[in-house]
Enzyme design. Structure first.
Site, PDB file in Angstrom:
ATOM      1  N   GLN A   1       3.654   0.857  -2.095  1.00  0.00           N
ATOM      2  CA  GLN A   1       3.626  -0.276  -3.020  1.00  0.00           C
ATOM      3  C   GLN A   1       2.718  -1.403  -2.505  1.00  0.00           C
ATOM      4  OE1 GLN A   1       4.522  -0.829  -6.065  1.00  0.00           O
ATOM      5  NE2 GLN A   1       5.347   1.230  -6.286  1.00  0.00           N
ATOM      6  N   SER A   2       1.670  -1.038  -1.810  1.00  0.00           N
ATOM      7  CA  SER A   2       0.775  -2.035  -1.233  1.00  0.00           C
ATOM      8  C   SER A   2       0.061  -2.873  -2.303  1.00  0.00           C
ATOM      9  CB  SER A   2      -0.264  -1.317  -0.367  1.00  0.00           C
ATOM     10  OG  SER A   2      -1.327  -2.191  -0.050  1.00  0.00           O
TER      11      SER A   2
END
Ligand SMILES: *Cc1c(COP(=O)(O)O)cnc(C)c1O
Length: 328
Positions: free
Chosen positions: A75-76
């Site tokens: 989920q960067s």
């Protein structure tokens, strides 16, 4: 100081607003809190990463890169911002993402896929040598005659940090215009580039303000080292005065909670509280933890009531969606 910034390709929307959070300040019964709205750098480019990427992609373009390689968690925010910004310049992206069972096609990862980023998932163990892995992937592209450009985690090297040196100039102008004095900037720290950049900007433009980082992973010593090494690299690369290295690097530890990307009830409650008081949406991984930290510091008397502080909203909204079950 007269400083020539390196080339930059502007993709975000600036200046982002500096706005008072009146009801929140009242509720916390502490200093007057203003929000620097770097969540408003753009809808899909929301957050702090685009300011760094604008400098990094300018260099990638000078190198005639076709593919941008970078890394992060599944989920960067950094990976998502890079993937979208690269497409806006006609480039592709190859992401190396840490897979801790977070492969669900949601939030940032959904957007990575939407713009057709190539994704290599690696285990947490493999991720420990992600820099080598990115170099291997770059070498593979080069072998096929495709020019690749590697951006380190969070875009947090000397060139990326220029994004926040530049932002500090923007903020200094806003502070000046407001005719007010601010005592501190409070921000979430995840890879150190944002704080490093603010420190560079503080020195370059002589902004008399405290920069207080709240780490959301690792510990204070880790980030002091990391930020110091970014400052050292910046000093060499951009011929900055040695004074830069004597700046104290202020990190307040104690708010990592359950660990990177993991939330505690008090953090979730803080996000909900700020949403209801201000219509301001924080994220669970960074700004929610930093805001909980700020709240706790205020409760402990860390700030005086007559002080004014700026909370840097570094974005991250897409990270909320995969965490919806924690809220309701
Ligand atoms: C990456 C990130 C941060 C931390 O910035 P660093 O420069 O990596 O320390 C803070 N908030 C959000 C929302 C982020 O995505």
């Amino acid at each position: 100081m007269d400083f020539q910034f390196p080339d930059r390709v502007q993709l975000g929307l600036y200046p982002t607003p500096l706005t008072p959070a009146t009801r929140l300040s009242e509720a916390l019964d502490g200093p007057e809190i203003y929000i620097k709205r770097d969540d408003l750098t753009g809808v899909t480019l929301t957050g702090n990463k685009i300011r760094k990427i604008e400098f990094l992609l300018a260099e990638a373009r000078q190198h005639n890169a076709e593919v941008i390689i970078t890394c992060g968690g599944a989920q960067s925010n950094h990976a998502r911002t890079t993937a979208i910004a690269a497409r806006q310049l006609g480039m592709r992206t190859h992401l190396v993402l840490r897979n801790n069972g977070g492969k669900s096609l949601d939030g940032n990862l959904f957007l990575d896929r939407m713009v057709g980023a190539e994704i290599t998932f690696v285990s947490a163990e493999e991720y420990e040598r992600v820099d080598d892995r990115m170099q291997e992937i770059a070498a593979q592209y080069e072998k096929e005659g495709i020019k690749a450009y590697v951006i380190p985690e969070g875009g947090s090297n000397a060139l990326g940090a220029m994004g926040y040196a530049f932002a500090m100039k923007e903020l200094a102008d806003q502070i000046k215009k407001s005719k007010q004095t601010f005592d501190a900037i409070v921000l979430a720290v995840g890879s150190g580039g944002t704080q490093a950049g603010l420190l560079i900007g503080k020195m370059l433009f002589q902004v008399p303000i405290n920069i207080i980082g709240i780490n959301i992973c690792d510990d204070a010593a880790y980030f002091q080292n990391r930020i110091r090494s970014i400052l050292q690299e910046a000093r060499q690369r951009f011929s900055l005065p040695a004074q830069l290295l004597s700046e104290s690097i202020h990190i307040v530890d104690g708010y990592v909670g359950k660990g990177y990307g993991l939330s505690r009830l008090e953090e979730i409650k803080t996000i909900k509280q700020v949403a209801e008081l201000e219509g301001l949406i924080l994220d669970p991984v960074y700004t929610g933890k930093a805001m909980y930290g700020l709240k706790d510091l205020i409760a402990k008397g860390y700030f005086q009531k007559d002080q004014k502080i700026i909370f840097l909203h570094t974005g991250g909204i897409f990270g909320l969606f995969p965490k919806r079950n924690l809220f309701f």
